[in-house]
Every structure is written in C-alpha cells, then in structure tokens.
Scaffold this active site. Structure first.
Site, PDB file in Angstrom:
ATOM      1  N   LYS A   1      56.549  47.811  59.493  1.00 33.21           N
ATOM      2  CA  LYS A   1      55.383  49.249  60.727  1.00 33.21           C
ATOM      3  C   LYS A   1      54.041  48.431  61.571  1.00 33.21           C
ATOM      4  O   LYS A   1      53.984  48.683  62.868  1.00 33.21           O
ATOM      5  CB  LYS A   1      55.156  50.332  60.515  1.00 33.21           C
ATOM      6  CG  LYS A   1      56.507  50.862  59.844  1.00 33.21           C
ATOM      7  CD  LYS A   1      56.299  51.667  58.794  1.00 33.21           C
ATOM      8  CE  LYS A   1      56.442  51.536  57.447  1.00 33.21           C
ATOM      9  NZ  LYS A   1      56.220  53.146  56.403  1.00 33.21           N
TER      10      LYS A   1
ATOM     11  N   LYS B   1      47.305  42.030  55.443  1.00 35.98           N
ATOM     12  CA  LYS B   1      46.610  43.386  56.210  1.00 35.98           C
ATOM     13  C   LYS B   1      44.976  42.785  56.678  1.00 35.98           C
ATOM     14  O   LYS B   1      44.772  43.612  57.762  1.00 35.98           O
ATOM     15  CB  LYS B   1      46.671  44.458  55.323  1.00 35.98           C
ATOM     16  CG  LYS B   1      47.973  44.795  55.374  1.00 35.98           C
ATOM     17  CD  LYS B   1      48.234  46.327  55.247  1.00 35.98           C
ATOM     18  CE  LYS B   1      49.936  46.690  55.370  1.00 35.98           C
ATOM     19  NZ  LYS B   1      49.799  47.575  54.833  1.00 35.98           N
TER      20      LYS B   1
ATOM     21  N   LYS C   1      59.214  39.421  58.125  1.00 36.54           N
ATOM     22  CA  LYS C   1      59.626  40.417  58.126  1.00 36.54           C
ATOM     23  C   LYS C   1      59.587  41.909  59.466  1.00 36.54           C
ATOM     24  O   LYS C   1      58.521  41.792  59.416  1.00 36.54           O
ATOM     25  CB  LYS C   1      59.324  41.139  56.231  1.00 36.54           C
ATOM     26  CG  LYS C   1      57.929  41.261  56.504  1.00 36.54           C
ATOM     27  CD  LYS C   1      57.733  42.132  55.251  1.00 36.54           C
ATOM     28  CE  LYS C   1      56.225  42.830  55.185  1.00 36.54           C
ATOM     29  NZ  LYS C   1      55.651  43.530  54.417  1.00 36.54           N
TER      30      LYS C   1
HETATM   31  P1  AMP Z   1      56.135  50.735  53.781  1.00 34.78           P
HETATM   32  O1  AMP Z   1      56.151  50.773  54.835  1.00 34.78           O
HETATM   33  O2  AMP Z   1      55.391  49.349  53.690  1.00 34.78           O
HETATM   34  O3  AMP Z   1      55.744  52.154  52.573  1.00 34.78           O
HETATM   35  O4  AMP Z   1      57.378  50.222  52.699  1.00 34.78           O
HETATM   36  C1  AMP Z   1      58.480  51.074  52.203  1.00 34.78           C
HETATM   37  C2  AMP Z   1      59.380  50.432  51.499  1.00 34.78           C
HETATM   38  O5  AMP Z   1      60.733  49.472  52.246  1.00 34.78           O
HETATM   39  C3  AMP Z   1      58.365  48.991  50.575  1.00 34.78           C
HETATM   40  O6  AMP Z   1      59.959  49.448  49.304  1.00 34.78           O
HETATM   41  C4  AMP Z   1      59.002  47.842  50.582  1.00 34.78           C
HETATM   42  O7  AMP Z   1      59.214  47.491  50.116  1.00 34.78           O
HETATM   43  C5  AMP Z   1      60.466  48.371  51.871  1.00 34.78           C
HETATM   44  N1  AMP Z   1      60.100  47.507  52.944  1.00 34.78           N
HETATM   45  C6  AMP Z   1      59.212  47.076  53.800  1.00 34.78           C
HETATM   46  N2  AMP Z   1      59.230  46.542  54.614  1.00 34.78           N
HETATM   47  C7  AMP Z   1      60.674  46.113  54.294  1.00 34.78           C
HETATM   48  C8  AMP Z   1      61.686  44.966  54.678  1.00 34.78           C
HETATM   49  N3  AMP Z   1      61.344  44.269  56.212  1.00 34.78           N
HETATM   50  N4  AMP Z   1      63.069  44.252  54.307  1.00 34.78           N
HETATM   51  C9  AMP Z   1      63.013  44.702  52.811  1.00 34.78           C
HETATM   52  N5  AMP Z   1      62.452  46.083  52.898  1.00 34.78           N
HETATM   53  C10 AMP Z   1      61.432  46.217  53.109  1.00 34.78           C
END
Ligand code: AMP
Ligand code: TRP
Length: 333
Positions: A199, A110, A196
């Site tokens: 967002k 990031k 991966k």
């Molecule tokens: P965030 O959108 O970064 O706040 O992530 C929220 C949750 O989604 C966290 O538990 C992340 O580990 C999970 N997460 C985010 N991107 C992925 C992905 N591509 N595959 C699996 N889990 C994800």
C-alpha cells in the site's frame, strides 16, 4: 480449549491482493477451527505522517472490507478501543533490545520513505512499532499468527521479547507464538515484480480487491513480464502471474498455462487475460458482499464496539497479571 489465533492489519488503504492471498484469506478459513481475534490497528497507522480524519474513515472502511471478505464480526476489534495494547507496548519497551529494533527491515524501508516525504520526519513511533506489535500478539497469549512473509522479523522479535520477559519474571508466562504462512506469502507488485505488492509504495504497486473492474484489468494487462526471450529461469513478473492464479485457486488454468510455458507456446496476453478474469471473479463477489453489508453501517459499528469490549476483557486480564509479575502497582479504582 482451542488454540488462539491473532493477526492485524493497518488501516492505511484498501486490502490488496497481497494482503488477501498472503494473510487475510487464511484469517477467514482459520475461524472454523480456532479461537480467532483480528485487529484493525489504528495506533500503528499513526507511525507515518497521517491525517486524523482520514484515519477514522479508513479504520471503519477496513472493518467493512474485512467483513465483506468473510471475517466474522465477533472476531474483529479496533486496536485503539483496547488501550491495554499500548500499555503492554510500554512495558515491553523495557524488554526489547534497542539494537534489534533498530535493525528491523520495515523500519529501515519506512524511515527512508518518511525522511524523503514533505516533512522529512521520522517518528519514534515508527521505530517502536514492532514492540507494539509484540504487545498485540502476546496480550492474547496467541498460539498462531497468520501473516505474510514480510512479518517474519517482527515475529522473531516478539518471541525474543516474550523470552526475556519470561526469564526476568522466572516463569513461562508467555507462550511463544508461531507464524502461519499461506502457500503464497509474498505477492509481488505487478508494476515492479522485484518488490512486494504494498500500500505504501504507491498506487501502481498494489491492486485493491475492491478495485473497479476496468482498473483491475488494466493493471493486470500492463503487468511487467519480460521480452519473451528464452531464459533458464522464469522472470519474476511471469512467476508472479502464475502465483496469482495459484493463490486464487484456479489450478486448472495454472497447470495449462504452465504446460504452455514449458513447451515454449505461452502467450503472455492470454495468461494475463486469464489472471484478470480470475481476479475479477473474486473481486465481484467481494464488491457485492460489501454493498449488502454497508446497507446498515450503524449496526456494524455497534457490533464492532461490542466485540472490541468483549475481546478487551482478555487483554485486561493479561495486563493485571503482567503488572503483578513486573512489580507495578495494581489497584482497582
Ligand atoms: P499491512 O497492509 O502491512 O497491514 O499487512 C497486512 C497483512 O498482509 C500482513 O500479514 C502482511 O504480512 C500481509 N502482506 C502485506 N503485503 C503482502 C504481500 N505483498 N504479499 C503477501 N502478504 C502481504
Ligand atoms: N505489522 C503488521 C503489518 O505491517 C501489522 C500488525 C500490527 C500485525 N500488529 C500485528 C500483524 C500483530 C500481526 C500481529 O502488516
């Protein structure tokens, strides 16, 4: 007493299928068994360049979205309504190793993104983010943390902080939390299956679970696969499509398509069609539920403020004890 579960998500955009299959789906099912707390972490969303008005909109939008997929209102809180998270985060700064925090992969990714942005600015908040995350978890003395694979390092740091704190105060005060994975803890981007789904990487790298059906079909239809030449290992793009079928529990189709792959008869367009139909099925359910829920936004806002106030009491109890243990003053004004 039943074990405690804590997890959080940033209000930086829609929930995508990576979030859902990697974490949020688990949040919903764990609610039947455990004492669950789920946070929309708006303090975390300030660590990258952001727009204050949008932050508030995104925060409430994410609340509606989480309710639409089945998170219970009484388990949901907004992080900034519980300022003790930030207070414990500061205390934890003194128990976190500078070198370890500097090595966090998410910070490296990031900060690169941030420095390439318009302002070329990397905030101290972005660096300190995993320490605040440790506070989010430990302030509730959580036993389990359901998250995607990308959070493994942050969970390890959380345990290190808990350990150093416990050693310093000479007491096993904090339980060491355990990470809970789903069967599909890392969903890849369909536009680039070597990274991966995310967002922050840009629109084409994530598929919203509330997406317009046409867009969803288009994104799956244009998923990167391979040339179809036989190889010893399945390509990441195909593997990701199979993973999506599995995650959505369409096991019959998964097994049929896998048999076709093994015999060399797999038609990529057919596989993509099935994946798209499967995800659209889920998507329709979510969209309908969201429509019903958002009919009375005011009632939801009141509910979430009340649940945050209730959950805050647990955070306050921890902070009082932590301050005593650390030699800080503790007066009730
Ligand atoms: P965030 O959108 O970064 O706040 O992530 C929220 C949750 O989604 C966290 O538990 C992340 O580990 C999970 N997460 C985010 N991107 C992925 C992905 N591509 N595959 C699996 N889990 C994800
Ligand atoms: N860092 C997590 C992410 O990027 C979000 C998060 C913040 C979190 N605090 C947390 C996850 C506490 C689990 C527990 O996805």
């Amino acid at each position: 007493m039943s074990k405690r579960v804590l997890s959080c998500i940033q209000p930086t955009g829609d929930i995508h299928f990576g979030n859902y299959f990697g974490a949020v789906k688990n949040w919903v099912s764990l609610q039947d068994q455990y004492n669950c707390m789920y946070g929309v972490v708006d303090y975390h969303a300030m660590t990258m360049p952001y727009n204050p008005k949008k932050l508030k909109e995104n925060t409430w939008e994410l609340v509606y979205n989480l309710l639409a997929v089945g998170v219970k209102a009484e388990n949901l809180f907004i992080q900034s309504l519980i300022p003790e998270h930030a207070e414990l985060g500061w205390i934890f700064n003194n128990f976190a190793s500078y070198g370890r925090v500097e090595n966090m992969t998410q910070f490296k990714d990031k900060s690169k993104q941030s420095s390439q942005g318009k302002e070329g600015f990397i905030s101290v908040g972005l660096y300190d983010y995993p320490v605040l995350q440790a506070a989010d978890i430990l302030i509730y003395r959580a036993d389990f943390v359901p998250v995607g694979e990308d959070q493994k390092q942050h969970l390890e740091l959380t345990k290190e902080i808990a350990n150093r704190f416990n050693n310093q105060v000479g007491k096993e005060y904090f339980v060491l939390p355990e990470m809970l994975r789903t069967e599909t803890p890392k969903i890849m981007s369909t536009a680039d299956p070597t990274r991966k789904m995310s967002k922050s990487a840009g629109e084409k790298h994530n598929i919203s679970i509330f997406a317009d059906e046409k867009r969803l079909r288009k994104q799956i239809g244009s998923a990167v696969t391979d040339s179809g030449e036989p190889t010893s290992e399945m390509s990441p793009g195909l593997a990701n499509l199979f993973q999506l079928l599995k995650a959505a529990n369409n096991l019959t189709a998964h097994d049929e398509q896998m048999a076709a792959y093994t015999s060399g008869a797999l038609k990529y367009s057919e596989l993509k069609g099935i994946v798209a139909d499967t995800l659209v099925g889920l998507n329709r359910e979510f969209v309908e539920k969201k429509e019903a829920i958002t009919a009375d936004k005011k009632a939801i806002k009141n509910q979430i403020k009340a649940s945050s106030a209730e959950i805050r009491k647990r955070a306050q109890a921890t902070i009082r004890e932590v301050k005593d243990l650390c030699g800080l003053s503790n007066v009730k004004f």
